[in-house]
Design a protein around this motif. Sequence first.
Motif, PDB file in Angstrom:
ATOM      1  N   ASN A 404      40.728  27.593  36.712  1.00  0.00           N
ATOM      2  CA  ASN A 404      40.996  28.431  35.541  1.00  0.00           C
ATOM      3  C   ASN A 404      39.725  29.049  34.995  1.00  0.00           C
ATOM      4  N   ILE A 405      39.851  30.272  34.528  1.00  0.00           N
ATOM      5  CA  ILE A 405      38.741  31.004  33.934  1.00  0.00           C
ATOM      6  C   ILE A 405      39.145  31.377  32.512  1.00  0.00           C
ATOM      7  N   ASP A 406      38.349  30.964  31.548  1.00  0.00           N
ATOM      8  CA  ASP A 406      38.745  31.067  30.140  1.00  0.00           C
ATOM      9  C   ASP A 406      38.336  32.362  29.463  1.00  0.00           C
ATOM     10  N   ASN A 407      37.197  32.926  29.866  1.00  0.00           N
ATOM     11  CA  ASN A 407      36.641  34.065  29.139  1.00  0.00           C
ATOM     12  C   ASN A 407      36.628  35.308  30.013  1.00  0.00           C
ATOM     13  N   ILE A 408      36.941  36.463  29.409  1.00  0.00           N
ATOM     14  CA  ILE A 408      36.938  37.732  30.129  1.00  0.00           C
ATOM     15  C   ILE A 408      36.005  38.705  29.417  1.00  0.00           C
ATOM     16  N   MET A 409      35.020  39.196  30.154  1.00  0.00           N
ATOM     17  CA  MET A 409      34.116  40.218  29.638  1.00  0.00           C
ATOM     18  C   MET A 409      34.426  41.520  30.359  1.00  0.00           C
ATOM     19  N   ALA A 410      34.541  42.607  29.636  1.00  0.00           N
ATOM     20  CA  ALA A 410      34.899  43.896  30.224  1.00  0.00           C
ATOM     21  C   ALA A 410      33.746  44.878  30.090  1.00  0.00           C
ATOM     22  N   THR A 411      33.577  45.682  31.148  1.00  0.00           N
ATOM     23  CA  THR A 411      32.526  46.689  31.120  1.00  0.00           C
ATOM     24  C   THR A 411      32.971  47.871  31.969  1.00  0.00           C
ATOM     25  N   GLY A 412      32.172  48.922  31.974  1.00  0.00           N
ATOM     26  CA  GLY A 412      32.539  50.132  32.688  1.00  0.00           C
ATOM     27  C   GLY A 412      33.134  51.150  31.739  1.00  0.00           C
ATOM     28  N   GLY A 413      33.365  52.358  32.254  1.00  0.00           N
ATOM     29  CA  GLY A 413      33.861  53.440  31.407  1.00  0.00           C
ATOM     30  C   GLY A 413      35.161  53.123  30.709  1.00  0.00           C
ATOM     31  N   PHE A 414      36.051  52.357  31.364  1.00  0.00           N
ATOM     32  CA  PHE A 414      37.357  52.064  30.755  1.00  0.00           C
ATOM     33  C   PHE A 414      37.213  51.228  29.484  1.00  0.00           C
ATOM     34  N   ALA A 415      36.116  50.451  29.398  1.00  0.00           N
ATOM     35  CA  ALA A 415      35.952  49.555  28.256  1.00  0.00           C
ATOM     36  C   ALA A 415      35.772  50.317  26.951  1.00  0.00           C
ATOM     37  N   ARG A 416      35.542  51.626  27.057  1.00  0.00           N
ATOM     38  CA  ARG A 416      35.455  52.443  25.845  1.00  0.00           C
ATOM     39  C   ARG A 416      36.834  52.797  25.285  1.00  0.00           C
ATOM     40  N   SER A 417      37.879  52.527  26.061  1.00  0.00           N
ATOM     41  CA  SER A 417      39.238  52.851  25.641  1.00  0.00           C
ATOM     42  C   SER A 417      39.905  51.630  25.034  1.00  0.00           C
ATOM     43  N   GLU A 418      40.275  51.717  23.775  1.00  0.00           N
ATOM     44  CA  GLU A 418      40.952  50.602  23.117  1.00  0.00           C
ATOM     45  C   GLU A 418      42.308  50.322  23.763  1.00  0.00           C
ATOM     46  N   LEU A 419      42.990  51.361  24.210  1.00  0.00           N
ATOM     47  CA  LEU A 419      44.293  51.164  24.842  1.00  0.00           C
ATOM     48  C   LEU A 419      44.166  50.341  26.119  1.00  0.00           C
TER      49      LEU A 419
END
Length: 513
Positions: A404-419
């Motif tokens: 199991n992996i508990d934490n998710i960090m997001a990056t890249g151009g899509f991360a600028r989109s709240e949706l």
Amino acid sequence: MHTYIGVDIGTTSTKTLLYDDNVNIMASTTDFYPLLNNLPDMAEERPDEIFNAVLSGIKTVLNEGKVDSKGVAAVSFSVQQHSLMAVDGDGNPLTNLLTWADNRSEKIVSNLKRDNPALAKELYTRTGVPTHPMAPIFKLKWLKEASPEIFKAAKYWVGIKEYILFRLFGEWISDYSVSSSTGFLNLKNLDWDPIALNWVGITKEQLPRLTSSTDSITGLKPQFASELGLDSQTPFVLGASDGALSNVGVGAITDDTLAVSIGTSAAIRSIVDHPLIDEKGRVYCYPLIPNKKWIIGGPINNGGVIFRWLRDRIFDDLKEKNLDIDLYDYLTGLADDVPAGANGLIFLPYLEGERAPIWDANARGSFFGLNESHSRKEMTRAVLEGIIYNIYSVMLSMREVTGNIDNIMATGGFARSELWCQMMADIFEANVKVPEAFESGTLAAVILAKISLGEAEDLSEVKKHIGAVKTYAPNPDSFPRYRELMDIFISVTRNLSDDFQSISDYQRKYQNL
């Protein structure tokens, strides 16, 4: 004041950033170059255009930053994986650069899986590279058959960073992180693998000297020292692959944290303390810092490129309307008006074939469940959700290997989109965190430079510099819808596997007539 230069060599552009001693951005620039794809499955670049982009980027940030170039403490690299080119004994290119997206070795891969599955599995378990046309080992095998005269003439086989460093320093050298993605590096002894070499028919002397991501090279050739304004003894730190450094740059440096990045393509990765191999061959495993940190994950062909296709092909009429809004913002606004699950419409986002988790270069995209009630709004929502469904399916594969992996960090151009971030939180049923520092690749490259220079102890240094973190909490009302649709998404993908081969063969047969 000491400064640092981070160079991120990507598939269609090179980003160069200048950082001060506290790792604050002082200047940045992006240099673009074309992807050559005028033949079926072809995806090449001109290596000298990329080399010139690196030179231009370094000169530009030094000029814009208005700093003394003699105060540059180090230059460090983040670089695209899976690139390959042939050079002669003087280092002159005999081919263009074949990128990860070049699928012309698809038949080599298909035949190996069909005729010798035991060898296919052995190559994967020895190197950690899934059996897919992205890997240079299969590109090289294809080149041997398609262009035997080039194969015989080649003195060395290298990737883009190795070529750039040779031009600058006159030495063939590569870090373990990038070398591991070739399919030629043995995971256990971190040396070129004899079985992989023998299968293709090359020797280890035709590949670069291996070294660590935190090692550096000095002795910049006089003409380039003069052109760049750098001291010839300025250390150029080898750095690592863009995938590995994307994790480091968002602080995802422990095995309980997952990093998801979506740019043109996409990837999902975790850093672990020892190599892990998936018995089903669905994820890769590469060293980041030898005997200390390893990266495990899955690369995905179809990320932001699908959103661009949606804009340019499905909504091509919008260009003529001169809307007073960015077209991407317009499309996400449409998708936001549709409830989770796109009213029962699913999109398989396989326009570029696919790597993880299905590793099928013949995969093709499709809408499933389309009925007369659906409009372009639902199609837009389904496309965005389909990209996340595919990333989630890779996570399911990773969970079997890492737990199991508990934490998710997001990056890249899509991360600028709240949706998009909210979609990911809802589909993953987990908090999604987005760090303030978007240029994760160059940030991580600079951290490796600081470790190389003895100015930082380990990768945890990055956590001082990633800035504020925004958290997207999942909406429980969306869980039931997405759980049902994920099951259908996976089932449809599996059931179409044979038809993917048939339709891709048909397309190759007729698309140029």
